[in-house]
Enzyme design. Structure first.
Site, PDB file in Angstrom:
ATOM      1  N   CYS A  84       0.828  -1.207   0.000  1.00  0.00           N
ATOM      2  CA  CYS A  84       0.000   0.000   0.000  1.00  0.00           C
ATOM      3  C   CYS A  84       0.869   1.267   0.000  1.00  0.00           C
ATOM      4  O   CYS A  84       1.457   1.577  -1.023  1.00  0.00           O
ATOM      5  CB  CYS A  84      -0.985  -0.079   1.160  1.00  0.00           C
ATOM      6  SG  CYS A  84      -2.467   0.861   0.848  1.00  0.00           S
ATOM      7  N   ARG A 116      -2.661   7.102  -6.192  1.00  0.00           N
ATOM      8  CA  ARG A 116      -3.049   7.025  -4.772  1.00  0.00           C
ATOM      9  C   ARG A 116      -4.555   7.181  -4.631  1.00  0.00           C
ATOM     10  O   ARG A 116      -5.182   7.929  -5.374  1.00  0.00           O
ATOM     11  CB  ARG A 116      -2.372   8.162  -3.974  1.00  0.00           C
ATOM     12  CG  ARG A 116      -0.876   8.033  -3.889  1.00  0.00           C
ATOM     13  CD  ARG A 116      -0.308   9.191  -3.098  1.00  0.00           C
ATOM     14  NE  ARG A 116      -0.881   9.248  -1.757  1.00  0.00           N
ATOM     15  CZ  ARG A 116      -0.854  10.313  -0.970  1.00  0.00           C
ATOM     16  NH1 ARG A 116      -0.290  11.428  -1.383  1.00  0.00           N
ATOM     17  NH2 ARG A 116      -1.382  10.268   0.221  1.00  0.00           N
ATOM     18  N   HIS A 184      -3.205  -5.230   1.524  1.00  0.00           N
ATOM     19  CA  HIS A 184      -2.461  -5.533   2.753  1.00  0.00           C
ATOM     20  C   HIS A 184      -2.435  -7.037   3.012  1.00  0.00           C
ATOM     21  O   HIS A 184      -3.270  -7.546   3.773  1.00  0.00           O
ATOM     22  CB  HIS A 184      -3.129  -4.841   3.952  1.00  0.00           C
ATOM     23  CG  HIS A 184      -2.916  -3.370   3.985  1.00  0.00           C
ATOM     24  ND1 HIS A 184      -1.808  -2.787   4.556  1.00  0.00           N
ATOM     25  CD2 HIS A 184      -3.664  -2.363   3.516  1.00  0.00           C
ATOM     26  CE1 HIS A 184      -1.883  -1.478   4.433  1.00  0.00           C
ATOM     27  NE2 HIS A 184      -3.004  -1.184   3.802  1.00  0.00           N
ATOM     28  N   GLU A 186      -0.559  -8.696   4.845  1.00  0.00           N
ATOM     29  CA  GLU A 186      -0.252  -8.956   6.271  1.00  0.00           C
ATOM     30  C   GLU A 186      -1.522  -9.076   7.122  1.00  0.00           C
ATOM     31  O   GLU A 186      -1.469  -9.553   8.251  1.00  0.00           O
ATOM     32  CB  GLU A 186       0.683  -7.869   6.827  1.00  0.00           C
ATOM     33  CG  GLU A 186       0.077  -6.490   7.061  1.00  0.00           C
ATOM     34  CD  GLU A 186      -0.059  -5.642   5.796  1.00  0.00           C
ATOM     35  OE1 GLU A 186       0.108  -6.180   4.685  1.00  0.00           O
ATOM     36  OE2 GLU A 186      -0.345  -4.441   5.935  1.00  0.00           O
TER      37      GLU A 186
HETATM   38  N1  GLN Z   1      -3.691   6.177   0.977  1.00  0.00           N
HETATM   39  C1  GLN Z   1      -2.430   5.953   1.620  1.00  0.00           C
HETATM   40  C2  GLN Z   1      -1.325   6.734   0.906  1.00  0.00           C
HETATM   41  O1  GLN Z   1      -1.541   7.319  -0.113  1.00  0.00           O
HETATM   42  C3  GLN Z   1      -2.059   4.478   1.642  1.00  0.00           C
HETATM   43  C4  GLN Z   1      -3.014   3.709   2.516  1.00  0.00           C
HETATM   44  C5  GLN Z   1      -2.462   2.451   3.103  1.00  0.00           C
HETATM   45  O2  GLN Z   1      -1.238   2.246   3.210  1.00  0.00           O
HETATM   46  N2  GLN Z   1      -3.365   1.625   3.575  1.00  0.00           N
HETATM   47  O3  GLN Z   1      -0.261   6.782   1.370  1.00  0.00           O
END
Ligand code: GLN
Length: 202
Positions: A84, A116, A184, A186
């Site tokens: 992410c 993003r 994610h 994890e």
């Molecule tokens: N939206 C976050 C970003 O742009 C990332 C979100 C996440 O790591 N769950 O950094």
């Protein structure tokens, strides 16, 4: 094996837990090393860049002097999983779904372009079963996640999702020993962490 997990902001404990379980499943010994300063990068066999907020993590990487060292490590081929926000930091091209171009500090080591917040705001977070090439079905947890909208050069897509807002986008990509995940892993399984440890064992 020594696996560093960036521990400046984001979900360090979940990654540490997933790595220990993945190591058990593979019957390998793993020491999880919290990385907060450049000297913590010494003698690592693999690395994890956590999820969180990529602008915050990038700023902290810069402030702690880790940014350049980390970039060198990743460029020199240390197997690394970025989830992410971590995937955003690894991308060579980053823009935001709402505000467009961002000038946030990034590592810029993977031939991928990310958007993003591509699936909407926090409340639009979702889970989906995804098919990962070479691994099989994995439950993907997407929390204000980015989408990988383009890969080129050495990067290859490993998984996609079809989403009402974002369309069909890449959510997992690999370039040599570098893995970028929009979701994610994890939080749901050990498959992708096992994949990282196998890369590190080679
Ligand atoms: N939206 C976050 C970003 O742009 C990332 C979100 C996440 O790591 N769950 O950094």
């Amino acid at each position: 094996m020594r696996v560093g997990v960036i521990a400046l902001q984001g979900d360090f404990p979940e990654h540490a837990y997933a790595l220990r379980r993945a190591a058990e499943e593979l019957s390998v010994e793993v020491d999880v090393v919290p990385v907060k300063r450049p000297h913590h990068l010494r003698d690592l066999d693999a690395l994890v860049l956590t999820g969180g907020e990529s602008t915050t993590i990038g700023m902290l990487l810069k402030r702690t002097g880790l940014l350049g060292h980390l970039r060198d490590h990743l460029s020199s081929g240390v197997p690394t999983l970025g989830t992410c926000a971590g995937a955003i930091l690894m991308a060579k091209e980053v823009r935001d779904a709402v505000v467009g171009p961002t000038s946030q500090p990034v590592l810029g080591v993977m031939d991928i372009s990310v958007v993003r917040n591509a699936f909407g705001r926090q409340r639009d977070s979702f889970e989906a079963d995804i098919d990962v090439e070479g691994i099989g079905k994995v439950r993907g947890v997407f929390i204000r996640a980015p989408a990988i909208v383009k890969v080129w050069g050495g990067a290859a897509p490993l998984a996609h999702v079809q989403h009402p807002r974002a369309g069909r986008v890449i959510v997992l990509a690999q370039q040599g020993p570098l893995i970028a995940s929009a979701f994610h892993p994890e939080l749901s399984s050990t498959d992708i962490h096992r994949h990282l440890l196998v890369l590190a064992k080679k």
